[in-house]
Design an enzyme around this catalytic site. Structure first.
Site, PDB file in Angstrom:
ATOM      1  N   TYR A   1     -63.724 -37.858  91.787  1.00 37.28           N
ATOM      2  CA  TYR A   1     -64.784 -38.689  92.602  1.00 37.28           C
ATOM      3  C   TYR A   1     -64.213 -40.089  92.575  1.00 37.28           C
ATOM      4  O   TYR A   1     -63.698 -40.755  91.743  1.00 37.28           O
ATOM      5  CB  TYR A   1     -66.110 -38.430  91.794  1.00 37.28           C
ATOM      6  CG  TYR A   1     -66.797 -37.426  91.745  1.00 37.28           C
ATOM      7  CD1 TYR A   1     -67.217 -36.714  93.157  1.00 37.28           C
ATOM      8  CD2 TYR A   1     -66.989 -36.707  90.853  1.00 37.28           C
ATOM      9  CE1 TYR A   1     -67.917 -35.759  93.202  1.00 37.28           C
ATOM     10  CE2 TYR A   1     -67.708 -35.560  90.845  1.00 37.28           C
ATOM     11  CZ  TYR A   1     -68.386 -35.074  91.959  1.00 37.28           C
ATOM     12  OH  TYR A   1     -68.925 -33.610  92.205  1.00 37.28           O
TER      13      TYR A   1
ATOM     14  N   LYS B   1     -80.450 -35.422  60.360  1.00 44.68           N
ATOM     15  CA  LYS B   1     -80.984 -35.648  61.640  1.00 44.68           C
ATOM     16  C   LYS B   1     -80.111 -35.149  62.857  1.00 44.68           C
ATOM     17  O   LYS B   1     -79.238 -35.314  62.749  1.00 44.68           O
ATOM     18  CB  LYS B   1     -81.808 -36.987  61.671  1.00 44.68           C
ATOM     19  CG  LYS B   1     -80.678 -38.147  61.943  1.00 44.68           C
ATOM     20  CD  LYS B   1     -81.239 -39.304  61.475  1.00 44.68           C
ATOM     21  CE  LYS B   1     -80.003 -40.729  61.605  1.00 44.68           C
ATOM     22  NZ  LYS B   1     -80.821 -41.709  60.938  1.00 44.68           N
TER      23      LYS B   1
HETATM   24  C1  LIG Z   1     -79.702 -42.371  60.209  1.00 41.87           C
HETATM   25  C2  LIG Z   1     -80.246 -42.883  58.635  1.00 41.87           C
HETATM   26  C3  LIG Z   1     -79.340 -42.925  57.717  1.00 41.87           C
HETATM   27  C4  LIG Z   1     -77.913 -42.382  57.717  1.00 41.87           C
HETATM   28  O1  LIG Z   1     -77.133 -43.388  57.903  1.00 41.87           O
HETATM   29  P1  LIG Z   1     -75.541 -43.263  58.123  1.00 41.87           P
HETATM   30  O2  LIG Z   1     -75.261 -44.580  58.937  1.00 41.87           O
HETATM   31  O3  LIG Z   1     -75.246 -42.155  59.258  1.00 41.87           O
HETATM   32  O4  LIG Z   1     -75.303 -43.023  56.986  1.00 41.87           O
HETATM   33  C5  LIG Z   1     -79.694 -43.327  56.443  1.00 41.87           C
HETATM   34  N1  LIG Z   1     -81.230 -43.873  56.331  1.00 41.87           N
HETATM   35  C6  LIG Z   1     -82.192 -43.756  57.543  1.00 41.87           C
HETATM   36  C7  LIG Z   1     -83.352 -44.582  57.452  1.00 41.87           C
HETATM   37  C8  LIG Z   1     -81.644 -43.579  58.685  1.00 41.87           C
HETATM   38  O5  LIG Z   1     -82.253 -43.794  59.965  1.00 41.87           O
END
Ligand SMILES: *Cc1c(COP(=O)(O)O)cnc(C)c1O
Length: 349
Positions: free
Chosen positions: A244, A34
């Site tokens: 800044y 994702k």
């Molecule tokens: C993002 C996510 C993962 C992966 O999590 P990590 O901590 O990056 O391994 C797995 N399951 C769900 C439902 C998630 O939202």
């Protein structure tokens, strides 16, 4: 080079995945890609993992899933964590996050993943909805249930009692639902012990080199390097301020390297006055505020520093977890913030 260079080692991603596969056997290991594979580039990362044998991918939005399907062909499972309307994306697998989702998708039929909430209070069927489904599991009979999943809230804190509580709740609910493969651990969950094994683990961050075992040595291989160009080096007398808010004053005659990255590139403004870059093998402290497009480093003690050099901001000596600690956040946010203005170079697996 006029802009930053983000190098992503797809071989390292694949080796990290294989490491998790060995750890989780006989259960399978998916890849969570994702948010463009946490900012690294979902298509090249997923292609490398697919070539290595990864058959299950998770994205958050349907649009991410469609783009990935175009890149990967028909073979792998591509599941959408946020779900989607029945029939809207026939090439993708919806995660059903409520009883209403389950009923709606059952009417349309097809493959699905059922998400039970056991402690996040975010997405997934809550306890009441799960009981209702157990009392009347008819909708499930009309679906091809690929997995029943839940998500751990505290996997990065091994001693947290919610971990065992969630695993127990999940096991108890699954035992009362029609039999289906199960999916439990994220990256950190893979390191919690045998009670957290399942048919499919769902790691994300560990694939990309983030430490799934905070406070312990990182078992994963580093994946990314970020180098940005020095645009200019100037000499300033002692007492001159930089940037800044004039937040840094040179304590001695100094040489300041101005580099082509800022908070618009994900170099978080909270890093103002914190951390360092590596130039000619030496550390150059970040001084003054991080601007939108520019960041300043003290290279007084690096006499060879000059315009055109590349300063390394992320690499084995300073990883996303370390930068995140300086900024008061987590490595996930550092990676997913990495900007679109960097040239991306992929090292083949
Ligand atoms: C993002 C996510 C993962 C992966 O999590 P990590 O901590 O990056 O391994 C797995 N399951 C769900 C439902 C998630 O939202």
């Amino acid at each position: 080079m006029e802009q930053g260079l983000l190098t992503v080692d797809c071989g390292a991603v694949v080796r990290n995945w294989r490491r998790l596969v060995a750890r989780h056997a006989p259960g399978a290991v998916a890849a969570v890609v994702k948010a463009d594979a946490y900012g690294l580039g979902a298509v090249p990362v997923a292609r490398a993992l697919q070539a290595a044998g990864c058959a299950h991918f998770f994205v958050a939005h349907p649009s991410e899933g469609e783009a990935l399907r175009d890149a990967l062909g028909d073979a792998p499972m591509i599941a959408v964590l946020d779900g989607f309307a029945p029939g809207a994306h026939p090439r993708l697998v919806p995660v059903l996050n409520s009883l209403e989702d389950a009923r709606a998708h059952a009417a349309a039929g097809g493959r699905a993943i059922l998400h039970l909430d056991t402690g996040m209070s975010r997405l997934g069927l809550d306890a009441t909805e799960a009981e209702a489904l157990i009392a009347n599991p008819a909708p499930l009979a009309r679906l091809e249930l690929l997995f029943v999943m839940t998500h751990l809230a505290c996997a990065d804190e091994p001693a947290h009692p919610l971990n065992a509580a969630q695993a127990a709740r999940f096991a108890a609910l699954c035992a009362r639902l029609p039999a289906a493969p199960r999916s439990l651990a994220n990256s950190s969950g893979l390191f919690l012990g045998p009670g957290f094994a399942s048919d499919l683990a769902r790691p994300g961050c560990a694939l990309y080199g983030i430490n799934p075992t905070p406070g312990h040595p990182n078992p994963m291989e580093p994946v990314i390097t970020l180098e940005v160009p020095v645009l200019q080096v100037r000499e300033i007398p002692a007492g001159t301020t930089v940037g800044y808010g004039a937040s840094w004053t040179a304590p001695r005659a100094s040489r300041i390297a101005t580099c082509a990255e800022g908070y618009a590139d994900g170099w978080l403004r909270a890093l103002s006055g914190r951390g360092f870059g590596v130039l000619h093998g030496a550390r150059a402290p970040l001084v003054g505020r991080v601007s939108m497009d520019l960041t300043t480093f003290d290279v007084t003690d690096i006499p060879g520093a000059r315009a055109g050099d590349m300063i390394t901001l992320l690499g084995p000596g300073q990883d996303a977890d370390a930068v995140a600690a300086l900024a008061g956040t987590i490595g996930y946010e550092v990676l997913t913030s990495l900007g679109r203005r960097f040239t991306r170079r992929y090292v083949a697996a």
